[in-house]
Design a protein around this motif. Structure first.
Motif, PDB file in Angstrom:
ATOM      1  N   TYR A 270      -3.691   9.348   3.682  1.00  9.79           N
ATOM      2  CA  TYR A 270      -3.970   8.952   2.300  1.00  9.79           C
ATOM      3  C   TYR A 270      -4.762  10.042   1.566  1.00  9.79           C
ATOM      4  CZ  TYR A 270      -8.524   7.741   4.353  1.00  9.79           C
ATOM      5  OH  TYR A 270      -9.723   7.810   4.986  1.00  9.79           O
ATOM      6  N   GLU A 271      -4.809   9.874   0.248  1.00 12.34           N
ATOM      7  CA  GLU A 271      -5.499  10.862  -0.586  1.00 12.34           C
ATOM      8  C   GLU A 271      -6.697  10.182  -1.246  1.00 12.34           C
ATOM      9  OE1 GLU A 271      -2.823  13.213  -3.142  1.00 12.34           O
ATOM     10  OE2 GLU A 271      -4.469  13.156  -4.585  1.00 12.34           O
ATOM     11  N   LYS A 272      -7.866  10.788  -1.082  1.00 12.95           N
ATOM     12  CA  LYS A 272      -9.066  10.212  -1.687  1.00 12.95           C
ATOM     13  C   LYS A 272      -9.919  11.364  -2.216  1.00 12.95           C
ATOM     14  CE  LYS A 272     -12.589   6.744  -0.834  1.00 12.95           C
ATOM     15  NZ  LYS A 272     -13.275   5.934   0.173  1.00 12.95           N
ATOM     16  N   ASN A 273     -10.264  11.232  -3.467  1.00 15.25           N
ATOM     17  CA  ASN A 273     -11.062  12.277  -4.137  1.00 15.25           C
ATOM     18  C   ASN A 273     -10.420  13.664  -3.975  1.00 15.25           C
ATOM     19  OD1 ASN A 273     -12.906  10.204  -4.671  1.00 15.25           O
ATOM     20  ND2 ASN A 273     -13.984  10.602  -2.729  1.00 15.25           N
ATOM     21  N   GLY A 274      -9.099  13.700  -4.118  1.00 15.30           N
ATOM     22  CA  GLY A 274      -8.399  14.982  -4.063  1.00 15.30           C
ATOM     23  C   GLY A 274      -8.232  15.544  -2.661  1.00 15.30           C
ATOM     24  N   GLU A 275      -8.699  14.801  -1.689  1.00 15.91           N
ATOM     25  CA  GLU A 275      -8.598  15.265  -0.289  1.00 15.91           C
ATOM     26  C   GLU A 275      -7.576  14.421   0.478  1.00 15.91           C
ATOM     27  OE1 GLU A 275     -12.002  16.217   2.514  1.00 15.91           O
ATOM     28  OE2 GLU A 275     -13.057  15.651   0.643  1.00 15.91           O
ATOM     29  N   VAL A 276      -6.782  15.050   1.355  1.00 21.56           N
ATOM     30  CA  VAL A 276      -5.824  14.290   2.194  1.00 21.56           C
ATOM     31  C   VAL A 276      -6.496  13.978   3.527  1.00 21.56           C
ATOM     32  CG1 VAL A 276      -3.580  14.334   3.377  1.00 21.56           C
ATOM     33  CG2 VAL A 276      -3.826  15.357   1.091  1.00 21.56           C
ATOM     34  N   LYS A 277      -6.515  12.694   3.857  1.00 21.79           N
ATOM     35  CA  LYS A 277      -7.154  12.271   5.103  1.00 21.79           C
ATOM     36  C   LYS A 277      -6.183  11.441   5.939  1.00 21.79           C
ATOM     37  CE  LYS A 277     -11.818  12.204   3.246  1.00 21.79           C
ATOM     38  NZ  LYS A 277     -13.016  11.379   2.973  1.00 21.79           N
ATOM     39  N   ALA A 278      -6.462  11.333   7.233  1.00 25.57           N
ATOM     40  CA  ALA A 278      -5.616  10.511   8.121  1.00 25.57           C
ATOM     41  C   ALA A 278      -6.502   9.669   9.019  1.00 25.57           C
ATOM     42  CB  ALA A 278      -4.720  11.405   8.962  1.00 25.57           C
ATOM     43  N   GLU A 279      -6.068   8.416   9.205  1.00 28.37           N
ATOM     44  CA  GLU A 279      -6.802   7.545  10.125  1.00 28.37           C
ATOM     45  C   GLU A 279      -5.839   6.664  10.900  1.00 28.37           C
ATOM     46  OE1 GLU A 279     -10.494   5.550   9.122  1.00 28.37           O
ATOM     47  OE2 GLU A 279     -10.570   6.785   7.293  1.00 28.37           O
ATOM     48  N   SER A 280      -6.323   6.175  12.044  1.00 33.94           N
ATOM     49  CA  SER A 280      -5.489   5.340  12.896  1.00 33.94           C
ATOM     50  C   SER A 280      -6.183   4.004  13.124  1.00 33.94           C
ATOM     51  CB  SER A 280      -5.265   6.065  14.228  1.00 33.94           C
ATOM     52  OG  SER A 280      -4.349   5.353  14.996  1.00 33.94           O
ATOM     53  N   PHE A 281      -5.419   2.899  13.024  1.00 34.69           N
ATOM     54  CA  PHE A 281      -6.000   1.559  13.165  1.00 34.69           C
ATOM     55  C   PHE A 281      -5.250   0.749  14.207  1.00 34.69           C
ATOM     56  CE2 PHE A 281      -6.727   3.018   8.860  1.00 34.69           C
ATOM     57  CZ  PHE A 281      -8.086   2.784   8.675  1.00 34.69           C
ATOM     58  N   ASP A 282      -5.982  -0.184  14.831  1.00 41.82           N
ATOM     59  CA  ASP A 282      -5.336  -1.123  15.750  1.00 41.82           C
ATOM     60  C   ASP A 282      -4.440  -2.060  14.955  1.00 41.82           C
ATOM     61  OD1 ASP A 282      -5.748  -0.834  18.369  1.00 41.82           O
ATOM     62  OD2 ASP A 282      -7.625  -1.996  18.459  1.00 41.82           O
ATOM     63  N   LEU A 283      -3.209  -2.308  15.494  1.00 38.60           N
ATOM     64  CA  LEU A 283      -2.287  -3.196  14.785  1.00 38.60           C
ATOM     65  C   LEU A 283      -2.809  -4.639  14.828  1.00 38.60           C
ATOM     66  CD1 LEU A 283       0.405  -2.671  13.349  1.00 38.60           C
ATOM     67  CD2 LEU A 283       1.583  -3.232  15.453  1.00 38.60           C
ATOM     68  N   ASP A 284      -3.473  -4.982  15.946  1.00 36.32           N
ATOM     69  CA  ASP A 284      -4.019  -6.336  16.073  1.00 36.32           C
ATOM     70  C   ASP A 284      -5.242  -6.488  15.162  1.00 36.32           C
ATOM     71  OD1 ASP A 284      -2.187  -7.133  18.128  1.00 36.32           O
ATOM     72  OD2 ASP A 284      -3.274  -5.761  19.442  1.00 36.32           O
ATOM     73  N   GLY A 285      -5.257  -7.504  14.348  1.00 31.55           N
ATOM     74  CA  GLY A 285      -6.371  -7.754  13.443  1.00 31.55           C
ATOM     75  C   GLY A 285      -6.408  -6.817  12.255  1.00 31.55           C
ATOM     76  N   LEU A 286      -5.243  -6.250  11.955  1.00 30.61           N
ATOM     77  CA  LEU A 286      -5.177  -5.272  10.869  1.00 30.61           C
ATOM     78  C   LEU A 286      -5.566  -5.894   9.519  1.00 30.61           C
ATOM     79  CD1 LEU A 286      -4.328  -2.263  10.539  1.00 30.61           C
ATOM     80  CD2 LEU A 286      -2.055  -3.067   9.939  1.00 30.61           C
ATOM     81  N   GLY A 287      -5.189  -7.181   9.335  1.00 31.28           N
ATOM     82  CA  GLY A 287      -5.470  -7.874   8.074  1.00 31.28           C
ATOM     83  C   GLY A 287      -6.951  -8.084   7.823  1.00 31.28           C
ATOM     84  N   GLU A 288      -7.743  -8.013   8.878  1.00 30.79           N
ATOM     85  CA  GLU A 288      -9.203  -8.224   8.708  1.00 30.79           C
ATOM     86  C   GLU A 288      -9.976  -6.920   8.832  1.00 30.79           C
ATOM     87  OE1 GLU A 288      -7.705 -10.628  11.212  1.00 30.79           O
ATOM     88  OE2 GLU A 288      -7.240 -11.643   9.306  1.00 30.79           O
ATOM     89  N   ASP A 289      -9.253  -5.838   9.035  1.00 28.51           N
ATOM     90  CA  ASP A 289      -9.920  -4.537   9.220  1.00 28.51           C
ATOM     91  C   ASP A 289     -10.340  -4.001   7.848  1.00 28.51           C
ATOM     92  OD1 ASP A 289     -10.488  -1.778   9.609  1.00 28.51           O
ATOM     93  OD2 ASP A 289      -9.316  -1.819  11.474  1.00 28.51           O
ATOM     94  N   GLU A 290     -11.661  -4.049   7.572  1.00 27.68           N
ATOM     95  CA  GLU A 290     -12.178  -3.696   6.253  1.00 27.68           C
ATOM     96  C   GLU A 290     -11.846  -2.268   5.873  1.00 27.68           C
ATOM     97  OE1 GLU A 290     -13.415  -5.637   3.999  1.00 27.68           O
ATOM     98  OE2 GLU A 290     -13.378  -7.402   5.298  1.00 27.68           O
ATOM     99  N   ALA A 291     -11.976  -1.354   6.814  1.00 26.41           N
ATOM    100  CA  ALA A 291     -11.717   0.057   6.545  1.00 26.41           C
ATOM    101  C   ALA A 291     -10.266   0.269   6.118  1.00 26.41           C
ATOM    102  CB  ALA A 291     -12.025   0.893   7.779  1.00 26.41           C
TER     103      ALA A 291
END
Lengths: 241, 283
Positions: free
Chosen positions: B229-250
């Motif tokens: 994703y792009e935030k403040n003009g910077e491209v960043k990447a992150e990885s999340f667990d598929l389980d509980g994804l709907g409650e993952d605030e980040a």
């Protein structure tokens, strides 16, 4: 044998398309050339010798050629997965080959009848050729099953010709005089073939003709049994085993 | 429809069995893919199942009866598509098909099949004059010629251009949708992904894995989502667990407040599973 007519029709169609009939025609023309350039007016004796060679060696060759074409093109695999029996498959192939030999009989007989003298019964001759060719087409299939390549088949056919045909031809033209050897020749199928072909001109006792015809019929049944027995192994091998 | 139990087969010239206790079943109306590296025994399995090879160990049940009890009529309902050309080369396509049509009790409209596969205009041409692709398409027509209930296909799209491969794949799906059953052997994982309801991976003469392509991908993949994703003009990447994804605030914060460039679940491909299960690279 429900599929036999369709298989035979297919076999004959392929014999035309793959020029096996044409090859048979060329051989027949060659035999006609031999008859034409001989000084003998009554060609009956020579006629029988030519048909003997044709119905034996050429039958072996035609049967082998058709199987090798099927091997080479993979069409044998397609036939293996059809609702046809081994007996239908083998008998259509053998009968197709007999038709090529009968073509030679017709052409040679027509030539001899018009241009030379011939004292052989056409129908007796045709029946004898059919039986001899049927037997030898089965011999051709057996030799093919034991031949890896077409050259192997030719070599096997030559061995058969030298061992079983040549002595009978030599006996027929009077080269072999030894009584023991002559009697021994009665044990081999080529002697039986020559006898029933010669019988079409008469002069041979009916029981003797039937004995030799019976010999070839029983021999054909035995060969057919062997061909059918070997067929599965041959087919599996050709499918990559 | 087929129940294969402890199937074993050894080629006469080999010391070891090619098939070593293979067991699987094929349900009526499904496309079943049999996959594995060259020489593992896929084609051998197919040859046993179509009764070309008969000297096998184990048992195959077809429609509730031992396959060995079936006679030649077995082939009335079975269509077999070989990988290599299997036609009489000096006969035309139509002559070839007419010959084989005469051997079956019921037949399909081969003119229509040839039209769909773009062969109709060449039906009177000798097969020897056909290109490799045309011969493969003719093999497929031959396989469907008797309106079979079961189709055995060995690499049906190998060597075809994408357009014709698509047509054949469409026809295979249609066959399945009409109630037909297919055993497909191929190296092309795209075909497997697109066509197969279930797949079996073979390794060392046995079934190593068997399931639907989707389940296999889930089972062998990671239950994670990668987000770029792009935030403040910077491209960043992150990885999340598929389980509980709907409650993952980040994760939710990224979805709501940034511009997402890419987002991928980490399910694996059939290619990867093939390599992992069989230890062999695919095409």
């Amino acid at each position: 044998m429900r599929n036999f007519p369709a298989l035979l029709a297919g076999e004959l169609q392929r014999m035309v398309k793959y020029s096996i009939f044409a090859a048979g025609l060329v051989v027949a023309l060659l035999w006609i050339g031999v008859l034409h350039f001989t000084d003998i007016e009554d060609v009956s004796g020579l006629f029988v010798l030519l048909l003997f060679v044709d119905a034996t060696t050429m039958s072996i060759l035609y049967a082998g050629v058709t199987v090798f074409f099927e091997k080479q093109e993979g069409s044998l695999k397609s036939l293996l997965v059809c609702p046809i029996s081994r007996l239908e498959h083998v008998s259509s192939k053998v009968c197709g080959n007999v038709v090529v030999n009968l073509q030679t009989v017709v052409l040679l007989y027509l030539y001899a009848w018009y241009f030379k003298e011939i004292s052989l019964s056409f129908w007796a001759l045709a029946a004898a050729v059919a039986l001899v060719a049927f037997f030898h087409a089965l011999v051709g299939l057996v030799l093919t099953y034991y031949s890896e390549t077409f050259t192997d088949l030719l070599m096997n056919m030559m061995k058969y010709a030298f061992l079983l045909m040549l002595p009978v031809l030599l006996d027929e033209i009077g080269v072999i005089q030894n009584a023991l050897v002559q009697n021994l020749l009665y044990a081999i199928p080529t002697r039986a073939s020559m006898t029933i072909l010669t019988a079409s001109g008469g002069g041979i006792d009916a029981p003797e003709v039937w004995l030799f015809a019976g010999y070839l019929i029983v021999g054909s049944a035995g060969l057919l049994w062997l061909v059918l027995k070997k067929f599965d192994k041959f087919a599996a091998k050709e499918s990559g085993v | 429809m087929f129940e294969v139990r402890e199937l074993a087969f050894r080629y006469p010239q080999n010391d070891e069995n090619t098939l070593r206790g293979l067991s699987f079943s094929i349900k009526e109306g499904e496309i079943f893919g049999l996959l594995g590296p060259s020489g593992v025994g896929k084609t051998t399995t197919q040859k046993v199942m179509v009764k070309i090879l008969t000297d096998y160990g184990g048992q195959i049940i077809y429609r509730g009866e031992d396959l060995r009890s079936y006679g030649r009529d077995f082939y009335q309902d079975v269509g077999i598509g070989f990988e290599m050309p299997v036609h009489f080369s000096k006969l035309s396509a139509e002559e070839n098909l007419a010959f084989f049509r005469n051997l079956y009790r019921k037949t399909a409209d081969t003119d229509e099949l040839m039209r769909r596969l773009g062969l109709y205009q060449d039906k009177d041409k000798k097969v020897a004059e056909f290109s490799k692709g045309m011969k493969i398409r003719l093999n497929f027509v031959r396989a469907l010629l008797n309106s079979p209930k079961v189709l055995f296909l060995d690499e049906p799209t190998m060597g075809l251009d994408p357009k014709n491969a698509r047509i054949i794949k469409g026809m295979i799906k249609e066959f399945r949708d009409d109630g037909g059953t297919v055993l497909l052997t191929t190296h092309l994982m795209n075909d497997v992904d697109e066509l197969c309801d279930r797949v079996a991976f073979m390794a060392e003469g046995k079934i190593a894995e068997i399931d639907t392509p989707k389940n296999l991908k889930l089972q062998h993949g990671l239950r994670r989502v990668d987000v770029e994703y792009e935030k403040n003009g910077e491209v960043k990447a992150e990885s999340f667990d598929l389980d509980g994804l709907g409650e993952d605030e980040a994760f939710l914060d990224i979805v709501k407040n940034t511009r997402i460039i890419t987002i991928h679940s980490k399910e694996t491909t059939l290619d990867d599973i093939f390599i992992k299960v069989t230890g062999v690279e695919t095409l």
